[in-house]
Design a protein around this motif. Structure first.
Motif, PDB file in Angstrom:
ATOM      1  N   ALA A 177       0.859  -1.184   0.000  1.00 58.14           N
ATOM      2  CA  ALA A 177       0.000   0.000   0.000  1.00 58.14           C
ATOM      3  C   ALA A 177       0.891   1.229   0.000  1.00 58.14           C
ATOM      4  O   ALA A 177       2.074   1.166   0.373  1.00 58.14           O
ATOM      5  CB  ALA A 177      -0.906   0.000   1.230  1.00 58.14           C
ATOM      6  N   ARG A 182      -3.552   3.060   0.844  1.00 53.42           N
ATOM      7  CA  ARG A 182      -4.277   2.605  -0.340  1.00 53.42           C
ATOM      8  C   ARG A 182      -3.595   1.366  -0.919  1.00 53.42           C
ATOM      9  O   ARG A 182      -2.459   1.437  -1.393  1.00 53.42           O
ATOM     10  CB  ARG A 182      -4.352   3.718  -1.391  1.00 53.42           C
ATOM     11  N   ALA A 183      -4.290   0.234  -0.859  1.00 49.71           N
ATOM     12  CA  ALA A 183      -3.714  -1.014  -1.348  1.00 49.71           C
ATOM     13  C   ALA A 183      -3.436  -0.920  -2.840  1.00 49.71           C
ATOM     14  O   ALA A 183      -4.181  -0.287  -3.593  1.00 49.71           O
ATOM     15  CB  ALA A 183      -4.660  -2.174  -1.053  1.00 49.71           C
ATOM     16  N   ARG A 214     -11.344  -5.328  -0.842  1.00 45.21           N
ATOM     17  CA  ARG A 214     -12.083  -4.504   0.128  1.00 45.21           C
ATOM     18  C   ARG A 214     -11.677  -4.835   1.562  1.00 45.21           C
ATOM     19  O   ARG A 214     -11.753  -3.973   2.442  1.00 45.21           O
ATOM     20  CB  ARG A 214     -13.587  -4.721  -0.036  1.00 45.21           C
ATOM     21  N   LEU A 217      -8.263  -2.898   3.081  1.00 41.79           N
ATOM     22  CA  LEU A 217      -8.202  -1.456   3.282  1.00 41.79           C
ATOM     23  C   LEU A 217      -8.346  -1.164   4.774  1.00 41.79           C
ATOM     24  O   LEU A 217      -9.339  -1.572   5.385  1.00 41.79           O
ATOM     25  CB  LEU A 217      -9.314  -0.751   2.509  1.00 41.79           C
ATOM     26  N   VAL A 221      -9.727   4.178   5.115  1.00 43.59           N
ATOM     27  CA  VAL A 221      -9.193   4.232   3.745  1.00 43.59           C
ATOM     28  C   VAL A 221     -10.263   3.708   2.792  1.00 43.59           C
ATOM     29  O   VAL A 221     -10.778   2.605   2.977  1.00 43.59           O
ATOM     30  CB  VAL A 221      -7.908   3.396   3.616  1.00 43.59           C
ATOM     31  N   GLU A 222     -10.583   4.493   1.772  1.00 39.29           N
ATOM     32  CA  GLU A 222     -11.691   4.142   0.892  1.00 39.29           C
ATOM     33  C   GLU A 222     -11.267   3.827  -0.537  1.00 39.29           C
ATOM     34  O   GLU A 222     -12.078   3.333  -1.315  1.00 39.29           O
ATOM     35  CB  GLU A 222     -12.717   5.280   0.855  1.00 39.29           C
ATOM     36  N   THR A 223     -10.021   4.128  -0.895  1.00 37.50           N
ATOM     37  CA  THR A 223      -9.631   3.984  -2.297  1.00 37.50           C
ATOM     38  C   THR A 223      -8.409   3.083  -2.457  1.00 37.50           C
ATOM     39  O   THR A 223      -7.683   2.806  -1.494  1.00 37.50           O
ATOM     40  CB  THR A 223      -9.323   5.359  -2.921  1.00 37.50           C
ATOM     41  N   VAL A 224      -8.214   2.638  -3.697  1.00 36.16           N
ATOM     42  CA  VAL A 224      -7.102   1.751  -4.011  1.00 36.16           C
ATOM     43  C   VAL A 224      -6.293   2.338  -5.171  1.00 36.16           C
ATOM     44  O   VAL A 224      -6.735   3.266  -5.856  1.00 36.16           O
ATOM     45  CB  VAL A 224      -7.598   0.347  -4.415  1.00 36.16           C
ATOM     46  N   THR A 257     -13.995   4.340  -5.481  1.00 29.50           N
ATOM     47  CA  THR A 257     -13.038   3.385  -4.907  1.00 29.50           C
ATOM     48  C   THR A 257     -11.684   3.477  -5.599  1.00 29.50           C
ATOM     49  O   THR A 257     -10.659   3.176  -5.002  1.00 29.50           O
ATOM     50  CB  THR A 257     -13.587   1.944  -5.033  1.00 29.50           C
TER      51      THR A 257
END
Length: 415
Positions: A177, A182-183, A214, A217, A221-224, A257
């Motif tokens: 990440a 963010r992964a 999902r 995260l 954290v909401e995005t990748v 996302t």
């Protein structure tokens, strides 16, 4: 771990419209969304109970067994035989169906953060956001996402031939990440040839990777980050079905996302393809694409300390390896008594959150509810205990990344 390398440029993530940063006006709109959602769950108001046209229009290539065969014009004007996704014409979704799907979707997330993604994606037009969200719930039901995460690797491979082969070759996986948590999902198109596996297998593998992602995260954290590594990419690696699925997922089913999509080392042949892909993208999604010509440019987006030495000139002494399923690792899934006990415990929390939300909706003003937040936190902690009984062990748990509901990426940086 040491600080990020000097090449790395720390991004500033937006907070507008996010949980914890809502204005009173936005909180009121969130209340309005919840009120509309509960009216549908309760059967108080009519809604479109049929599958959305976008679902009926999803296709697999001609050797899929999951749908009716139809003729469709190809991307280059050629007619080809395809199979539509198997959505019964008379399927009817009830409010209760969608409510069950809703609670399964939240997992360890605050329910507000889940619905806010759809509200932001539709520019705070509540009616549009509601339609979008209901369609996503219908899609999850039709795609049988519960089954997808409950099956072990071996079971998935038996149901979808060559599923394990996708993982073994490292066609797509999550690794590490950025400093914001963010992964990073790495996709290697050079390893893909459409004829090497059934289209349905790739379809299921793609959605499976998104669903597992999902769980990787951290809280808040909401995005990748998506890293498309186009090294050695050729036309024989191109798969329009995957492109359509990728675009539709991030625009319709997993909105807000995608943090950034890095297209790395794109060869000359790609740019003609990009001219056809770009018009398919929502402008918001299109703006999240960045192009890196070499590793030095990639290091500005992902620190060298978090990229492998091999291929990316990073500092992490790591090589992808698929670890097969271990005997007995999914025995929890067979403990039906414990599973039911935990599900009942969760239903109590879900009902408590709903009761508080219904009361909160009626309160004047745009204030948040501390009591709702407390129950949301309890739901998150409870899901950590429930997860082993409703989800099969993933590769990332075998790697030691996801343990007891916590995410911990490690990097073997040589001094």
């Amino acid at each position: 771990m040491s600080e990020a390398s000097p090449e790395y440029v720390m991004p500033v993530l937006p907070t507008e419209g996010r949980l914890g940063y809502l204005t009173p006006e936005q909180t009121q709109q969130l209340k309005q969304f919840w009120a509309c959602l509960y009216d549908i769950f309760d059967g108080v108001v009519p809604f479109d109970q049929t599958a959305p046209s976008s679902l009926k229009g999803q296709i697999r290539e001609d050797d899929s067994a999951d749908g009716a065969v139809v003729q469709k014009s190809g991307w280059f004007g050629r007619t080809k035989t395809v199979a539509a996704i198997n959505v019964p014409e008379k399927i009817r979704f009830t409010g209760q169906d969608l409510q069950k799907a809703f609670w399964k979707t939240t997992m360890a997330n605050h329910p507000d953060s889940v619905v806010l993604k759809f509200i932001r994606a539709r520019k705070w037009v509540i009616e549009d956001a509601l339609v979008m969200y209901l369609n996503s719930l219908k899609w999850r039901i039709v795609e049988r996402l519960d089954e997808l995460v409950e099956l072990s690797d071996v079971e998935l491979d038996a149901k979808h031939p060559k599923f394990i082969e996708q993982m073994r070759m490292g066609k797509g996986y999550l690794r590490g990440a950025d400093p914001l948590g963010r992964a990073v999902t790495v996709i290697n198109p050079r390893l893909h040839h459409k004829a090497d596996q059934p289209p349905e297998t790739l379809h299921r593998f793609t959605i499976y990777t998104m669903e597992v992602g999902r769980t990787l995260l951290p809280e808040g954290v909401e995005t990748v980050i998506i890293l498309f590594d186009l090294s050695n990419f050729g036309l024989d690696n191109m798969d329009w079905n995957f492109v359509r699925l990728f675009v539709q997922c991030f625009e319709s089913y997993y909105p807000e996302t995608l943090g950034v999509c890095v297209v790395h080392r794109a060869p000359f042949v790609f740019w003609g393809i990009w001219k056809m892909i770009q018009p398919l993208l929502d402008p918001v999604v299109a703006n999240k694409f960045v192009f890196t010509r070499n590793n030095a440019e990639l290091h500005k987006i992902i620190p060298r300390e978090r990229l492998p030495i091999v291929h990316y000139d990073g500092l992490d002494d790591w090589t992808y390896e698929y670890i097969p399923e271990r005997e007995g690792e999914n025995d929890h899934l067979k403990d039906f008594a414990k599973k039911e006990e935990l599900l009942n415990e969760r239903r109590v929390l879900e009902e408590r959150f709903s009761t508080l939300t219904r009361a909160w909706i009626k309160e004047p003003g745009g204030n948040s509810s501390d009591e709702r937040d407390e129950v949301a936190n309890a739901l998150r902690e409870q899901y950590k205990r429930l997860s082993p009984y409703v989800r099969a062990v993933s590769l990332y748990q075998r790697w030691g990344v996801a343990v007891d509901g916590e995410v911990n990426w490690t990097y073997n940086v040589k001094p």
